[in-house]
Design an enzyme around this catalytic site. Structure first.
Site, PDB file in Angstrom:
ATOM      1  N   SER A  61      -0.881  -3.848   0.360  1.00 44.57           N
ATOM      2  CA  SER A  61      -0.093  -4.679   1.046  1.00 44.57           C
ATOM      3  C   SER A  61      -0.017  -6.023   0.296  1.00 44.57           C
ATOM      4  O   SER A  61      -0.578  -6.362  -0.442  1.00 44.57           O
ATOM      5  CB  SER A  61      -0.795  -4.932   2.451  1.00 44.57           C
ATOM      6  OG  SER A  61      -0.245  -5.980   3.069  1.00 44.57           O
ATOM      7  N   ASP A 106       8.431  -5.355   6.876  1.00 46.76           N
ATOM      8  CA  ASP A 106       8.486  -5.338   5.325  1.00 46.76           C
ATOM      9  C   ASP A 106       9.529  -4.272   4.781  1.00 46.76           C
ATOM     10  O   ASP A 106      10.435  -4.801   4.036  1.00 46.76           O
ATOM     11  CB  ASP A 106       7.164  -4.743   4.972  1.00 46.76           C
ATOM     12  CG  ASP A 106       5.826  -5.794   5.197  1.00 46.76           C
ATOM     13  OD1 ASP A 106       6.153  -6.680   5.694  1.00 46.76           O
ATOM     14  OD2 ASP A 106       5.175  -5.121   5.004  1.00 46.76           O
ATOM     15  N   GLU A 153      -0.242   1.910   2.003  1.00 49.44           N
ATOM     16  CA  GLU A 153      -0.865   0.623   1.394  1.00 49.44           C
ATOM     17  C   GLU A 153      -2.264   0.735   1.923  1.00 49.44           C
ATOM     18  O   GLU A 153      -2.661   1.515   2.894  1.00 49.44           O
ATOM     19  CB  GLU A 153      -0.084  -0.486   2.259  1.00 49.44           C
ATOM     20  CG  GLU A 153       1.340  -0.598   1.820  1.00 49.44           C
ATOM     21  CD  GLU A 153       2.084  -2.026   2.478  1.00 49.44           C
ATOM     22  OE1 GLU A 153       1.302  -2.614   3.566  1.00 49.44           O
ATOM     23  OE2 GLU A 153       3.214  -2.406   2.027  1.00 49.44           O
TER      24      GLU A 153
END
Length: 571
Positions: free
Chosen positions: A474, A127, A448
Site C-alpha cells: 500500500s 487508488d 497489497e
C-alpha cells in the site's frame, strides 16, 4: 464556441437521416435539437457508496456538466466501478483491487466507443480508479481532462492528526497487547472524518499529483480536500477546459509524452509517493505505445531528491500540502532546480512551465523543501534489481534510517499465513519475511500487504525486519518493504525458489536485491520447482490471470498503443 461535428465520433449517432433512430433515444431523455447538435462529452465518475473516497464524485460531476454546457457541449454522465483498498485490504477482496484498474479503463473505453462520445472528463477518488481513468484517456485519445475527487480531512485525536494508516498500525499494537479494545475503537472512530481519499501520500494522492505533473488535470485541481466547495469550481472549470481542448485539438497523447512521464515520476519520487506509481506510470505509457518500464521509473527515482515531508514517511498530510499551494509548489521547486521539463504540454494548452510562472514557492513552511536542500538526495522511492529480482522490484525509503538489510528468509506462500505468523510473533528481528504467489498471475491480482506491514509497526518491529513480495504494498506502507519482485513466483521466478534460512541482502543505496545462492543452486531448485494452481479457476480473476503481464511492464492486459492500427478518436 461552435464546434463542427463532421469529423467527431458523435456524427455517427447524431447527424443525418440514418441517425434518426439514435436521436429518438436522445429525445426520450429530454434532449433538445440544439443539445443533439453539440459535441457529446462523456462525464465518467467512479461514484459509489463503497467508501468515502468516492462519495463526493456525483456532486462534482454535476459541476463538470455545468462547465461543459456553458462551453456549448452536451455532457453525458456515466459511472464505472471501484474497489476501495481500505476496505478490501487484508483479505481475499484485495485480489480485486488491481484488476479493477484495468476494468475501469476497459469500461470507460467501451462506454465511449459504444455511444461515440467526442471528449471525456474523468473523476476518480480511490487508488486504482485514478490510473484506470487516465489509462482510458490516452487509450481513446479523445480530448480529455482528469479530475481528482480530493483527499479526506485528517482525523484529530489527542492533539495529533491521524489517518487510516494509524488504524492499521493500531491493530498491530492491539495484537501485541499494547492497546485496549477501547483505545482501538477510539482511533477507528476518529481517523476518517469526511468524504475523500486517504490523506497521506498514499496511492490516491500520489496519482493525483501525477495527474497534474503529467498534464492531464487542470493546474491546482488535485489539492483541495473533497469536502471543500472549491473543488466544485475546479470541476466546472474542467468541463469548460475539455471543450477548449476539443476546439483546439489538444489530445492526451500530445500531453502524455516520455518527458511528461518523467516529470510525473520525479513528482512521485520527491514526495515519497506510493510504490504503486511504478506500476501505474508504465501502464499509462503502454496505452500510448511508449516503453517506460519499472527500470526507467527507478532510474528517475534514483536521480530525484526527496523534498516533501509527507506521511507515511514524513509528518504532513495532503491538506497541509494544499494549504501551502499544492503539488504546484512541488513542481515549481523541481522546475527551478532543473528537475522538471517545463516545455511539456498541459491540458490548458499552455506549457507546464508557463502554468508554473504563476506560482511562487512559499518560504515560510517546512512541508516542501527545495531540491538543493532535500530531506535526502535520493528519491523517496527506489527501484532494485539483482539475482532475486531480475525483472526488478521497488521499495519506499522515505523515512527509513537504515538503507541496507541482510537477513534469513522466512517464507510464506500467501499473505494470510504471513499475517497470522506476525500476529503470533512467530518471527525474529532481523528476518526477511517473504510473501510469494501474490503476483499479478499468481494471486491472481497482486494484493497489497498493508495489514501485515502495519501489524509489524504496531508491534514495534517496523524497520527491524524486512518484507519482500511479488505482490504490492500500500502507499501507506512504511518500513523496509520491497514489492513488485519479478519474475513472480507463479512463473518460476527466483522468489518462488527460496527456502527458509536463505540469506537475502537488500541495498537501497546500490539498488540491489540478492539472495546468497549460486546460479547452479538456483538452477537446481528451478528444475525441481512445480507450478501451483491458484483458487480462481473461473470468473474475472481467472480471465485476468490469463492476460496479465509482468509488474516490470505495469501488469498490463493487452498489447497497448504500439500495436494499434487506429485510435478511437479518429473513427
Amino acid at each position: 464556441m461552435a464546434i463542427d461535428k463532421s469529423k467527431l465520433p458523435s456524427r455517427y449517432v447524431s447527424v443525418g437521416p440514418e441517425s434518426a433512430p439514435h436521436r429518438s433515444y436522445y429525445y426520450a431523455m429530454g434532449m433538445t435539437d440544439a443539445e443533439i447538435a453539440q459535441p457529446f462529452v462523456g462525464v465518467a465518475t467512479c461514484w459509489n457508496e463503497a467508501a468515502p473516497c468516492n462519495i463526493s464524485l456525483m456532486r462534482q460531476a454535476q459541476a463538470v456538466k455545468k462547465g461543459v454546457k456553458a462551453a456549448q457541449g452536451t455532457p453525458r454522465e456515466f459511472a464505472t466501478i471501484t474497489v476501495t483498498d481500505g476496505i478490501a485490504m487484508g483479505h481475499a477482496g484485495m485480489k480485486s483491487s488491481l484488476v479493477s484498474r484495468d476494468l475501469i479503463a476497459d469500461s470507460v473505453e467501451l462506454t465511449m466507443r459504444g455511444h461515440c462520445y467526442d471528449a471525456l472528463v474523468g473523476l476518480a477518488g480511490c487508488d486504482k480508479s485514478l490510473p484506470g481513468m487516465m489509462m482510458s484517456m490516452v487509450r481513446l485519445d479523445v480530448p480529455s481532462v482528469f479530475m481528482y475527487g480530493g483527499s479526506i480531512l485528517p482525523g484529530r485525536l489527542h492533539g495529533k492528526d491521524i489517518t487510516v494508516q494509524d488504524v492499521f498500525e493500531a491493530v498491530g499494537s492491539h495484537s501485541a497487547g499494547n492497546m485496549t479494545d477501547e483505545e482501538l475503537h477510539e482511533i477507528e472512530c476518529h481517523a476518517c472524518p469526511s468524504a475523500g481519499s486517504c490523506g497521506g501520500q498514499f496511492t490516491a494522492n500520489t496519482m493525483a499529483c501525477v495527474s497534474e505533473a503529467i498534464g492531464l488535470a487542470l493546474p491546482g485541481s488535485a489539492g483541495a480536500p473533497a469536502p471543500y466547495e472549491s473543488r466544485d469550481a475546479y470541476a466546472e472549470a474542467s468541463g469548460e477546459a475539455v471543450m477548449n481542448a476539443l476546439a483546439k485539438g489538444i489530445r492526451p497523447r500530445k500531453i502524455v509524452t516520455r518527458k511528461a512521464l518523467e516529470n510525473a515520476a520525479r513528482v512521485v519520487a520527491c514526495t515519497g509517493g506510493s510504490t504503486n506509481a511504478a506500476l501505474h506510470l508504465p501502464a499509462i505509457a503502454h496505452e500510448c505505445g511508449i516503453d517506460f518500464d519499472l527500470h526507467e521509473v527507478g532510474r528517475i527515482f534514483r536521480e530525484t531528491p526527496y523534498i516533501a515531508d509527507l506521511k507515511p514517511g514524513g509528518k504532513y498530510v495532503a491538506k497541509d500540502l494544499f494549504e501551502i499551494g499544492g503539488v504546484q509548489v512541488v513542481m515549481k521547486a523541481l522546475l527551478e532546480d532543473g528537475f522538471l521539463d517545463g516545455d511539456c504540454l498541459s491540458v490548458t494548452g499552455n506549457s507546464i512551465g508557463d502554468e508554473l510562472e504563476k506560482v511562487k514557492f512559499p518560504e515560510d513552511q517546512d512541508v516542501v523543501r527545495r531540491p538543493r536542500s532535500p530531506i535526502t538526495k535520493t528519491g523517496g522511492v527506489v527501484g532494485l534489481r539483482g539475482n532475486l529480482a531480475p525483472e526488478g522490484a521497488i521499495v519506499k525509503i522515505a523515512g527509513l534510517d537504515v538503507l541496507k538489510f541482510t537477513g534469513p528468509a522466512l517464507v510464506f506462500d500467501c499473505e494470510e499465513d504471513a499475517f497470522e505468523a506476525v500476529r503470533k510473533r512467530e518471527y525474529k528481528e532481523g528476518d526477511v519475511i517473504v510473501i510469494r504467489y501474490e503476483g499479478p498471475k499468481g494471486g491472481p491480482g497482486m494484493r497489497e500487504m498493508l495489514s501485515t506491514t502495519a501489524a509489524l509497526y504496531g508491534q514495534g518491529t517496523g524497520g527491524k525486519v524486512a518484507l519482500i513480495t511479488d505482490g504490492r504494498f500500500s502507499g501507506a506502507t512504511r518500513g523496509f518493504c520491497i514489492g513488485h519482485v519479478g519474475p513472480e513466483a507463479a512463473v518460476g521466478g527466483p522468489i518462488g525458489l527460496l527456502k527458509n534460512g536463505d540469506m537475502i541482502t537488500i541495498d537501497a543505496m546500490t539498488a540491489e536485491i540478492n539472495v546468497d545462492l549460486s546460479e547452479e543452486e538456483l538452477e537446481k531448485r528451478r528444475a525441481e520447482w512445480k507450478p501451483r494452481q491458484h483458487d480462481f479457476q473461473s470468473g474475472a480473476l481467472w480471465r485476468y490471470a490469463q492476460t496479465v503481464g509482468s509488474a516490470e511492464k505495469g501488469a498490463v492486459t493487452h498489447p497497448g498503443g504500439a500495436a494499434e492500427t487506429h485510435t478511437y478518436a479518429d473513427i
